[in-house]
Design an enzyme around this catalytic site. Structure first.
Site, PDB file in Angstrom:
ATOM      1  N   SER A  20       0.845  -1.236  -0.004  1.00 48.47           N
ATOM      2  CA  SER A  20       0.009   0.168   0.108  1.00 48.47           C
ATOM      3  C   SER A  20       0.895   1.346   0.039  1.00 48.47           C
ATOM      4  O   SER A  20       0.480   2.387   0.332  1.00 48.47           O
ATOM      5  CB  SER A  20      -0.877  -0.060   1.166  1.00 48.47           C
ATOM      6  OG  SER A  20      -0.269   0.046   2.240  1.00 48.47           O
ATOM      7  N   ASN A 107      -2.786  -2.042  12.979  1.00 48.42           N
ATOM      8  CA  ASN A 107      -4.367  -2.033  12.955  1.00 48.42           C
ATOM      9  C   ASN A 107      -4.604  -0.685  13.615  1.00 48.42           C
ATOM     10  O   ASN A 107      -5.344   0.166  13.212  1.00 48.42           O
ATOM     11  CB  ASN A 107      -5.206  -3.073  13.201  1.00 48.42           C
ATOM     12  CG  ASN A 107      -5.079  -4.338  12.495  1.00 48.42           C
ATOM     13  OD1 ASN A 107      -4.145  -4.280  11.441  1.00 48.42           O
ATOM     14  ND2 ASN A 107      -5.672  -5.462  12.921  1.00 48.42           N
ATOM     15  N   THR A 152     -37.958  28.634 -12.156  1.00 52.41           N
ATOM     16  CA  THR A 152     -38.339  27.430 -11.837  1.00 52.41           C
ATOM     17  C   THR A 152     -38.581  26.553 -13.187  1.00 52.41           C
ATOM     18  O   THR A 152     -39.099  27.158 -14.077  1.00 52.41           O
ATOM     19  CB  THR A 152     -39.871  27.236 -10.937  1.00 52.41           C
ATOM     20  OG1 THR A 152     -40.787  27.641 -11.712  1.00 52.41           O
ATOM     21  CG2 THR A 152     -39.566  28.167  -9.699  1.00 52.41           C
ATOM     22  N   HIS A 153     -38.288  25.438 -12.887  1.00 56.77           N
ATOM     23  CA  HIS A 153     -38.376  24.447 -14.180  1.00 56.77           C
ATOM     24  C   HIS A 153     -37.562  25.128 -15.269  1.00 56.77           C
ATOM     25  O   HIS A 153     -37.681  24.773 -16.571  1.00 56.77           O
ATOM     26  CB  HIS A 153     -40.082  24.447 -14.682  1.00 56.77           C
ATOM     27  CG  HIS A 153     -40.616  24.195 -13.586  1.00 56.77           C
ATOM     28  ND1 HIS A 153     -41.225  22.621 -13.335  1.00 56.77           N
ATOM     29  CD2 HIS A 153     -41.623  24.911 -12.755  1.00 56.77           C
ATOM     30  CE1 HIS A 153     -42.007  22.620 -12.427  1.00 56.77           C
ATOM     31  NE2 HIS A 153     -42.262  23.807 -11.892  1.00 56.77           N
ATOM     32  N   SER A 274     -11.755  26.715 -29.077  1.00 58.59           N
ATOM     33  CA  SER A 274     -11.785  25.574 -29.881  1.00 58.59           C
ATOM     34  C   SER A 274     -10.527  25.312 -30.939  1.00 58.59           C
ATOM     35  O   SER A 274     -10.168  26.293 -31.334  1.00 58.59           O
ATOM     36  CB  SER A 274     -13.092  25.482 -30.838  1.00 58.59           C
ATOM     37  OG  SER A 274     -13.038  24.797 -31.853  1.00 58.59           O
ATOM     38  N   LYS A 280     -15.270  30.329 -30.885  1.00 62.54           N
ATOM     39  CA  LYS A 280     -15.500  29.691 -29.575  1.00 62.54           C
ATOM     40  C   LYS A 280     -14.977  30.330 -28.379  1.00 62.54           C
ATOM     41  O   LYS A 280     -13.805  30.342 -28.456  1.00 62.54           O
ATOM     42  CB  LYS A 280     -15.427  27.974 -29.613  1.00 62.54           C
ATOM     43  CG  LYS A 280     -16.223  27.647 -30.543  1.00 62.54           C
ATOM     44  CD  LYS A 280     -17.413  27.466 -30.057  1.00 62.54           C
ATOM     45  CE  LYS A 280     -17.787  25.976 -29.506  1.00 62.54           C
ATOM     46  NZ  LYS A 280     -19.044  25.582 -28.896  1.00 62.54           N
ATOM     47  N   ASN A 282     -15.411  28.757 -24.552  1.00 67.20           N
ATOM     48  CA  ASN A 282     -16.097  27.560 -23.832  1.00 67.20           C
ATOM     49  C   ASN A 282     -15.790  27.448 -22.434  1.00 67.20           C
ATOM     50  O   ASN A 282     -14.695  27.848 -22.038  1.00 67.20           O
ATOM     51  CB  ASN A 282     -15.449  26.265 -24.355  1.00 67.20           C
ATOM     52  CG  ASN A 282     -15.945  26.046 -25.927  1.00 67.20           C
ATOM     53  OD1 ASN A 282     -17.043  26.500 -26.360  1.00 67.20           O
ATOM     54  ND2 ASN A 282     -15.138  25.408 -26.669  1.00 67.20           N
ATOM     55  N   GLU A 287     -17.154  23.069 -16.928  1.00 73.69           N
ATOM     56  CA  GLU A 287     -17.794  21.909 -16.963  1.00 73.69           C
ATOM     57  C   GLU A 287     -16.834  21.019 -16.338  1.00 73.69           C
ATOM     58  O   GLU A 287     -17.570  19.776 -16.009  1.00 73.69           O
ATOM     59  CB  GLU A 287     -17.675  21.608 -18.548  1.00 73.69           C
ATOM     60  CG  GLU A 287     -18.560  22.576 -19.367  1.00 73.69           C
ATOM     61  CD  GLU A 287     -18.332  22.625 -20.916  1.00 73.69           C
ATOM     62  OE1 GLU A 287     -19.199  23.023 -21.695  1.00 73.69           O
ATOM     63  OE2 GLU A 287     -17.306  22.242 -21.419  1.00 73.69           O
ATOM     64  N   TYR A 314     -10.474  -5.790  12.066  1.00 71.34           N
ATOM     65  CA  TYR A 314      -9.984  -5.646  10.763  1.00 71.34           C
ATOM     66  C   TYR A 314      -9.880  -6.585   9.889  1.00 71.34           C
ATOM     67  O   TYR A 314      -9.578  -7.927  10.014  1.00 71.34           O
ATOM     68  CB  TYR A 314      -8.465  -5.084  11.285  1.00 71.34           C
ATOM     69  CG  TYR A 314      -7.669  -4.806  10.059  1.00 71.34           C
ATOM     70  CD1 TYR A 314      -7.558  -3.448   9.630  1.00 71.34           C
ATOM     71  CD2 TYR A 314      -6.831  -5.682   9.297  1.00 71.34           C
ATOM     72  CE1 TYR A 314      -6.712  -2.850   8.657  1.00 71.34           C
ATOM     73  CE2 TYR A 314      -6.216  -5.335   8.140  1.00 71.34           C
ATOM     74  CZ  TYR A 314      -6.104  -3.926   7.778  1.00 71.34           C
ATOM     75  OH  TYR A 314      -5.311  -3.394   6.680  1.00 71.34           O
ATOM     76  N   GLN A 319      -7.216  -1.703   3.736  1.00 67.63           N
ATOM     77  CA  GLN A 319      -6.380  -1.112   3.089  1.00 67.63           C
ATOM     78  C   GLN A 319      -6.892  -0.237   1.952  1.00 67.63           C
ATOM     79  O   GLN A 319      -6.158   0.943   1.842  1.00 67.63           O
ATOM     80  CB  GLN A 319      -5.402  -2.191   2.810  1.00 67.63           C
ATOM     81  CG  GLN A 319      -3.901  -1.481   2.166  1.00 67.63           C
ATOM     82  CD  GLN A 319      -2.948  -2.216   1.872  1.00 67.63           C
ATOM     83  OE1 GLN A 319      -2.640  -2.816   3.017  1.00 67.63           O
ATOM     84  NE2 GLN A 319      -2.794  -2.818   0.836  1.00 67.63           N
ATOM     85  N   LYS A 322      -8.374   3.930   1.709  1.00 67.35           N
ATOM     86  CA  LYS A 322      -7.868   5.279   1.359  1.00 67.35           C
ATOM     87  C   LYS A 322      -7.716   5.891  -0.024  1.00 67.35           C
ATOM     88  O   LYS A 322      -7.639   6.875  -0.286  1.00 67.35           O
ATOM     89  CB  LYS A 322      -6.337   5.277   2.097  1.00 67.35           C
ATOM     90  CG  LYS A 322      -6.203   4.986   3.619  1.00 67.35           C
ATOM     91  CD  LYS A 322      -4.887   4.931   4.182  1.00 67.35           C
ATOM     92  CE  LYS A 322      -4.203   3.652   3.929  1.00 67.35           C
ATOM     93  NZ  LYS A 322      -5.037   2.439   4.517  1.00 67.35           N
TER      94      LYS A 322
HETATM   95  N1  ARG Z   1      -1.428  -1.107   5.153  1.00 66.08           N
HETATM   96  C1  ARG Z   1      -2.156  -1.694   5.930  1.00 66.08           C
HETATM   97  C2  ARG Z   1      -3.469  -0.772   5.953  1.00 66.08           C
HETATM   98  O1  ARG Z   1      -3.517   0.427   5.260  1.00 66.08           O
HETATM   99  C3  ARG Z   1      -1.781  -1.570   7.552  1.00 66.08           C
HETATM  100  C4  ARG Z   1      -2.576  -2.522   8.327  1.00 66.08           C
HETATM  101  C5  ARG Z   1      -2.058  -3.808   8.132  1.00 66.08           C
HETATM  102  N2  ARG Z   1      -2.654  -4.967   9.026  1.00 66.08           N
HETATM  103  C6  ARG Z   1      -2.696  -5.959   8.928  1.00 66.08           C
HETATM  104  N3  ARG Z   1      -3.517  -6.855   9.687  1.00 66.08           N
HETATM  105  N4  ARG Z   1      -2.119  -6.618   7.822  1.00 66.08           N
HETATM  106  O2  ARG Z   1      -4.589  -1.188   6.122  1.00 66.08           O
END
Ligand code: ARG
Length: 471
Positions: A20, A107, A152-153, A274, A280, A282, A287, A314, A319, A322
């Site tokens: 990760s 974790n 409106t509309h 354009s 043009k 734009n 947009e 967990y 992972q 994010k």
């Molecule tokens: N890179 C992991 C995450 O973002 C860290 C936690 C990993 N924990 C585990 N039990 N493998 O969640």
């Protein structure tokens, strides 16, 4: 790190799949700050000798600097930001460094790191949002007397001011500001000390780390803590609603900027041409802003869907929590980089905006309300004015230019005092109910919005003051 239990090395493809680092390396400083809090707590509780804690903190700070300088190149074989930093620490200070991770799991570590990282990010988002709202309020003040059609509309409905329009969008963003504060509050809990899922047999002091990192409180249940991502969802929900608001504002301006409407002028520096059509200009920026909604809403649905089937506690699915979140934060940053300056330069062509008023029919409600004040029940007033509208269309006469005799031929209750009321400006100015279109009301709204925004700002500043050093 877990070589004790395994007899085979990890498959290369599996390593690429499970790492990760590409996502979490940006949180390196936050991760180090969380480790410093942990190490100080270990010393405070006697789990680590004072000099050992000092050595670890000193080395962690050096690593933070190596990362800033770009001399520390993380290794993907070490899977993530946490392992990279810990192994560098051990490389630097051997057995002492190897004590850092006692009482901690990745974790609760990743949970802590992300929360530290997000608090800082959300403060940046707040600044963008505050600027955006302020720009809208300035425009609202500037255009409080500029008469434009209200729809409106997407059909002309009643005259309003452009100030009322800007202030309307400002209200939407004010609600977003409230939601952002709520999301910040959800992030502002310390998870450190929850371990893998069940806490620790070691005498950890969670309150100490909470204070050291400037969190408002500790999470309550260690299993829940490592298993949920509600605080991410709160941010994503804030962002999705905000994205919708940005999109709707963009759409309004795109429409008013068309040749057919044509009464909004956009700065050249925020438009593109354009490659084939020389004439043009734009509204591409608007947009693109409108289009961002897809990614942001997608991130919310992505995480909601991911979370629904995850058993406590967990699981590695988490992972990927994010990915959409960071993408969303990037989107918000992009929005704030272009939308406020674009808005600051929008100009209104009032004369063009009023061209559509030529038939005077936008004043029909005013006539009905005039009749109500003369004792006519609203339903019959509506019907009488409806007839007058038809009469105007059939005789090709603008409603605001009818003579008294013409009016009275259709609606006998009309008196001479109606005639001066029938201009779009008076119509707008006379809508003086709380929150209505009149300049007085719009100015009241602006003043109250500024007060509220200042109060929100004070809440955010209080959070900012609690951020620990290094963040
Ligand atoms: N890179 C992991 C995450 O973002 C860290 C936690 C990993 N924990 C585990 N039990 N493998 O969640």
């Amino acid at each position: 790190m877990w070589k004790g239990r395994f007899s085979q090395d990890m498959d290369a493809a599996v390593l690429g799949f499970t790492q990760s680092l590409d996502l979490d390396w940006r949180m390196a400083q936050a991760d180090i700050r969380g480790s410093i809090a942990h190490v100080r707590m270990l010393a405070h509780t006697g789990l680590l000798a004072g000099d050992e804690a000092e050595t670890i903190e000193k080395n962690l700070r050096e690593i933070a600097q190596e990362i800033k300088d770009g001399t520390f190149k993380p290794k993907v074989e070490l899977e993530d930001v946490h392992m990279n930093i810990e192994s560098r620490l051990i490389e630097k200070c051997g057995a002492t460094g190897a004590r850092l991770h006692m009482g901690r799991s990745r974790n609760d570590q990743v949970n802590t790191t992300v929360r530290l990282y997000l608090r800082k990010e959300l403060l940046g988002i707040w600044e963008g949002l505050e600027t955006l709202i302020n720009v809208l309020l300035v425009k609202a003040e500037e255009h409080a007397d500029v008469v434009v059609p209200g729809y409106t509309h997407l059909q002309q409905a009643q005259p309003v001011s452009m100030g009322h329009f800007w202030a309307a969008h400002a209200q939407a963003f004010m609600r977003d500001a409230r939601r952002l504060l709520a999301a910040y509050d959800a992030v502002d809990e310390s998870p450190l000390g929850c371990g893998a899922l069940a806490g620790s047999t070691l005498p950890l002091d969670r309150e100490f780390t909470m204070r050291d990192m400037g969190f408002s409180r500790m999470t309550e249940n260690s299993m829940d803590t490592v298993a949920h991502r509600d605080h991410f969802l709160d941010i994503l929900y804030f962002a999705a609603v905000f994205g919708d608001h940005v999109s709707r504002l963009s759409e309004d301006l795109i429409i008013y900027f068309t040749t057919e409407f044509g009464w909004v002028r956009l700065p050249d520096s925020f438009c593109t041409g354009s490659s084939i059509m020389p004439q043009k200009k734009n509204p591409d920026v608007l947009e693109l802003l409108r289009g961002k909604t897809g990614q942001i809403t997608g991130a919310l649905v992505d995480l909601l869907t991911m979370m629904k089937g995850i058993p406590l506690t967990y699981n590695r699915d988490l992972q990927d929590d994010k990915r959409g979140l960071f993408r969303t934060l990037e989107c918000l940053g992009l929005i704030f980089s272009v939308l406020p300056p674009l808005l600051a330069h929008v100009e209104i062509d009032e004369e063009k905006a009023n061209r559509g008023f030529a038939d005077g029919l936008i004043l029909a409600t005013d006539v009905a309300e005039y009749l109500v004040l003369r004792g006519v029940p609203f339903r019959s007033a509506h019907e009488k004015v409806g007839h007058a509208v038809r009469w105007c269309i059939e005789h090709d006469r603008p409603m605001d230019k009818l003579t008294l005799a013409e009016w009275q031929a259709v609606i006998p209750e009309v008196g001479e005092d109606l005639l001066p009321l029938l201009t779009p400006r008076r119509s707008m100015e006379r809508r003086n109910t709380y929150g209505g279109a009149s300049p007085e009301q719009v100015r009241g709204q602006i003043a109250r919005a500024k007060e509220k925004l200042a109060a929100y700002g004070r809440e955010m500043n209080a959070y900012k003051d609690r951020l620990p050093d290094m963040l």
